[in-house]
Design an enzyme around this catalytic site. Structure first.
Site, PDB file in Angstrom:
ATOM      1  N   ASP A 252     -37.291 -22.041 -18.159  1.00 46.60           N
ATOM      2  CA  ASP A 252     -37.372 -21.019 -19.214  1.00 46.60           C
ATOM      3  C   ASP A 252     -38.816 -20.797 -19.671  1.00 46.60           C
ATOM      4  O   ASP A 252     -39.470 -21.722 -20.145  1.00 46.60           O
ATOM      5  CB  ASP A 252     -36.501 -21.511 -20.378  1.00 46.60           C
ATOM      6  CG  ASP A 252     -36.562 -20.642 -21.630  1.00 46.60           C
ATOM      7  OD1 ASP A 252     -37.091 -19.519 -21.559  1.00 46.60           O
ATOM      8  OD2 ASP A 252     -36.060 -21.111 -22.675  1.00 46.60           O
TER       9      ASP A 252
ATOM     10  N   HIS B 269     -36.643 -21.753 -28.080  1.00 48.67           N
ATOM     11  CA  HIS B 269     -37.273 -21.893 -26.769  1.00 48.67           C
ATOM     12  C   HIS B 269     -38.458 -22.865 -26.811  1.00 48.67           C
ATOM     13  O   HIS B 269     -39.181 -22.921 -27.801  1.00 48.67           O
ATOM     14  CB  HIS B 269     -37.742 -20.534 -26.260  1.00 48.67           C
ATOM     15  CG  HIS B 269     -36.611 -19.575 -26.029  1.00 48.67           C
ATOM     16  ND1 HIS B 269     -35.869 -19.568 -24.872  1.00 48.67           N
ATOM     17  CD2 HIS B 269     -36.074 -18.625 -26.825  1.00 48.67           C
ATOM     18  CE1 HIS B 269     -34.933 -18.630 -24.951  1.00 48.67           C
ATOM     19  NE2 HIS B 269     -35.038 -18.036 -26.127  1.00 48.67           N
TER      20      HIS B 269
END
Lengths: 553, 553
Positions: free
Chosen positions: A192, A365
């Site tokens: 990611d 994130h």
């Protein structure tokens, strides 16, 4: 003879959202995530964007399974569209299924689809692949990473992740297991990249608790908190804080109510006794007893918070003394909408608290230091940054290079670029389709660049239509040209302009039709376009779309 | 008898841009700044937004002067529009005049306007006002603050400001003078709120030098730097750095070339010998000798950088090894456009450096600590946060409260809300007009909410027009309805849908026209709208704008 392992990103690379990937080994294809993307500002009138999976269309029978890493829209939202075209067993954790089920039910797909509920730590054989579900942290419970064992090597896929040592819900990511995989030998890590431009470590979810506590302690009146409805741990934090400070919580917005219901039924949300109330019940409480938890943290015009800010919400009006908390950061592209909502809330007299004024939100994130940690634990031979615009993939690649991954072992690719592994060696292979498919109303894929270009032109200067009727017998004009226009000028004040435009068209047509030479409809249309376009540009310096309608009778 | 001092914000409060303010004492009116604003995303097709000065229209003869604080578009851009309506002496520093002059020349206004060039430190009597021009720092040379002496008290207006102890051009703000004014007694401070949400101190312009040096040292090929063309000190920094590292600089983009020319002529830009070259000359140099300094740092589609990123620039193509530096931060609303340009540059193979990856830009606006310093130096009785959205004004007010200004002495107002001072006491008075005036093409103020609503609808789903001709004699239909559509469906694949739509309209009309009862054009139009709207929504779930054109003959 060794087969080739192929990794085929179909969405989520070079963009934010609509994550989807195919992993191919021999005859077997595994799909990872099937998400949607919300349209960007130049995707005029498009409702939703889904991945282009046309590459798979003649290979649907080879798909052995669809693995979902977590229940966010950008990972599950396009499932109903895909499952209308093909069927394959779907693997997901319980909460993700809760969110998926409602969608499929609405499409009549929930009965025909084969579901496999997975738990963190499970290892499942899916065709040629053995898939292990890894504990990761993210802004939704039960998000998983994947360890995919294939005869060609071990692939680790991070899912959306951060590392949270003190999550408010569930456990930390399984650092030990990631390290074991690293020792075992990871052929490629796919990770990611969303937070790849952010230095440092993303703060823990639990860092929000004291900030909320301070707000609850000080707020003189009602508290209105907007956040992502899927951010169940944040909802839990609000409920806990409300219970501690003697407030009741009412939910506003369809997805907030629906997701809380699902999460509660599945045991992901624990509601303290007597804390959750309806919007009606909230009416009878004094302001310092109320918390509204609402949708619309991205400034979406139709969601609860924007309607509150415009004074258009059925149940919630801003009162003096209200404190509004935006427990979210704007997703790129939403900044202007979020700013507008904040300004309107101030205008109505609310106190508004939002990042960075106070740490009322943390990202889901990983930042650069967590990305380094994942790389250090898994020690992959190849690195493929995923989930993000090109700028994020490049920033993530820079981090990987700094950790010693050779540049030639880092593949920065976009959707549709196939990465192949053979005998432990990777390369970028062919390019397959992998773009946008626009959903507009009930149409999937029928709106393309031509329609969008027209919408863009119409948005800029509107249109002007000239309707003209030609007498087939005489070749002359019947009646006068009729001019119809929208989005070009304010009609009530422009009748002179449009009358003059009609006169110019009539004049030009009469000139052209004079004499015996009859003219084709097409040549008359082009004449009208020229005359009208030039006249209107001279008068207004605008270039409306001009459409001549010439009828012969 | 004491007169009332009135401060009337006409732009720049509750928004970013189009700064304009009127200060009224007795019969005299002083105007401060006359800026433009770039349209927000929902101002469909609007080219420019200027302040609504209709309040002044019957008072133009009372305007004693127009004072310009600095030469940015959001402070000078609407001057040509105002000076077409009225004339008054304009006061500005030399560089601001340089930028204003070209604009006025293009409108034939430069000869009729009375100019007064001011220098920092000057005190000038303008009608009832004595205006002193204060040294402040900002992202353009010679930006000034104002000390406005009136019989009703001393007003300090910060202009756009930051405090820079080590500016790369000009001197620091005059802290001593600000403190003297504070001792003298400031009735009201009006101060720039743009950076009010940012804690700490805005970094100095000179902090960029070592970052640029590092980039110039490492860049293997050409360097392309995009920044604001008015940021003359940044342009100077690039020229200096280029000279030091043996590179030549070529300018691309009209405003970059034009502003550099003006600044150079006026002595604000010192070009090191043999450093500035033309785009043509750059062709003959090796990549490591070249710097392009270009417009388009906000992602504007028509500017140089976006054209380079799309591969559409006449003189500049991205080559492998190119380093692109975005020496700017996106202005709110421009994030998506800037991100798109960055992604495209990566796609073309450039290395791209932008904030926050490297400190290649610093803001021109004060952060919270500088705002505190200004408050502490001037010690105003009243505080009026200016220049910013409501969120910024509120954040600035919070800072002022923390410094001990009583809440009742802080006026958070929007455009058109008059602040009055009488006998040293302030209050918010009446509300006068103070909104947006849209410029679209050559039209000023002729595009309003109705046109924008139409453009919005057209942008979403396009339009469908049904042209129908009725025989006046028989009352029946002549020919078949003609359907014209744009921005609704892809026409090549939708002929069936539109044919069926025409058939439905025809059917409904024939039914309605049957029998003897003739129908009005209006009632037929409404019938067409209903039938077509329902059919198209059922088929597509879209709601195009529907326009029936019924002609009788």
């Amino acid at each position: 003879m060794s087969e080739i392992l192929r990794i085929i990103p179909l969405g989520g690379l070079g963009e934010v959202g609509k994550n989807m990937m195919a992993v191919e080994y021999g005859q077997d294809i595994l799909i990872i995530d099937v998400g949607v993307m919300f349209p960007e500002n130049d995707m005029w009138g498009v409702d939703l964007v889904i991945p282009d999976w046309s590459y798979l269309r003649d290979k649907f029978d080879r798909v052995v399974g669809i693995v979902i890493t977590h229940g966010h829209e950008d990972h599950i939202g396009a499932l109903p569209y895909l499952l209308q075209e093909m069927q394959a067993p779907v693997y997901a954790t319980r909460l993700a299924f809760g969110f998926i089920e409602g969608k499929l039910k609405r499409q009549g797909l929930s009965d025909v689809t084969e579901f496999h509920t997975i738990r963190i730590g499970d290892k499942t054989a899916i065709g040629a692949f053995e898939v292990e579900f890894l504990a990761m942290n993210h802004s939704i419970p039960d998000g998983v990473g994947l360890a995919i064992r294939t005869p060609a090597g071990l692939i680790v896929h991070s899912g959306d992740f951060k590392f949270d040592y003190t999550p408010t819900q569930g456990a930390s990511a399984d650092f030990g297991r990631l390290a074991e995989l690293g020792r075992e030998g990871v052929l490629a890590l796919l990770a990611d990249s969303t937070g790849a431009e952010r230095p440092g470590f993303t703060p823990s979810e639990s860092e929000i608790d004291p900030v909320f506590a301070e707000i609850f302690r000080q707020a003189p009146g009602r508290i209105i908190i907007a956040t992502f409805s899927s951010l169940i741990s944040r909802v839990q934090q609000v409920l806990n804080c409300a219970a501690r400070y003697g407030r009741k919580v009412a939910l506003a917005g369809y997805s907030m109510q629906e997701n809380a219901r699902i999460a509660r039924e599945l045991g992901y949300l624990q509601v303290p006794a007597n804390t959750l109330i309806s919007l009606e019940e909230a009416r009878n409480l004094s302001p310092d007893q109320i918390v509204f938890l609402v949708t619309g943290s991205q400034g979406e015009p139709g969601a609860a918070l924007a309607r509150i800010a415009r004074g258009r919400h059925r149940d919630i009006d801003i009162l003096p003394g209200d404190t509004v908390v935006l427990s979210a950061s704007p997703i790129p592209g939403n900044e202007e909408g979020v700013a507008r909502v904040i300004n309107r809330l101030f205008q109505r007299g609310a106190e508004v608290i939002y990042p960075p004024l106070a740490q009322v939100h943390v990202s889901g994130h990983a930042s650069q230091e967590e990305q380094k940690l994942l790389l250090a634990l898994t020690r992959p031979k190849y690195f493929i940054p995923i989930h993000g615009e090109l700028r994020h993939l490049h920033a993530h690649a820079r981090t990987a290079r700094a950790l010693g991954i050779p540049p030639e072992n880092i593949f920065i690719v976009e959707n549709g670029m196939v990465i192949e592994f053979e005998n432990g060696v990777g390369r970028v292979g062919e390019r397959v389709p992998g773009g946008y498919v626009f959903v507009d109303g009930s149409g999937v894929g029928d709106v393309g660049p031509a329609v969008l270009r027209d919408r863009e032109a119409l948005a800029r200067d509107g249109f002007v239509i000239a309707v003209v009727t030609i007498d087939q017998a005489s070749g002359g004009l019947i009646g006068h040209p009729e001019i119809v226009s929208r989005g070009f000028v304010y009609l009530r004040e422009s009748s002179d302009l449009l009358d003059e435009a009609a006169r110019r068209v009539e004049e030009a047509l009469e000139e052209a039709l004079k004499g015996s030479n009859s003219r084709s409809e097409r040549s008359l249309e082009s004449l009208i376009r020229d005359v009208l376009g030039r006249f209107l540009y001279d008068e207004t310096r605008r270039r409306p779309m001009i459409l001549p309608v010439v009828t012969s009778m």
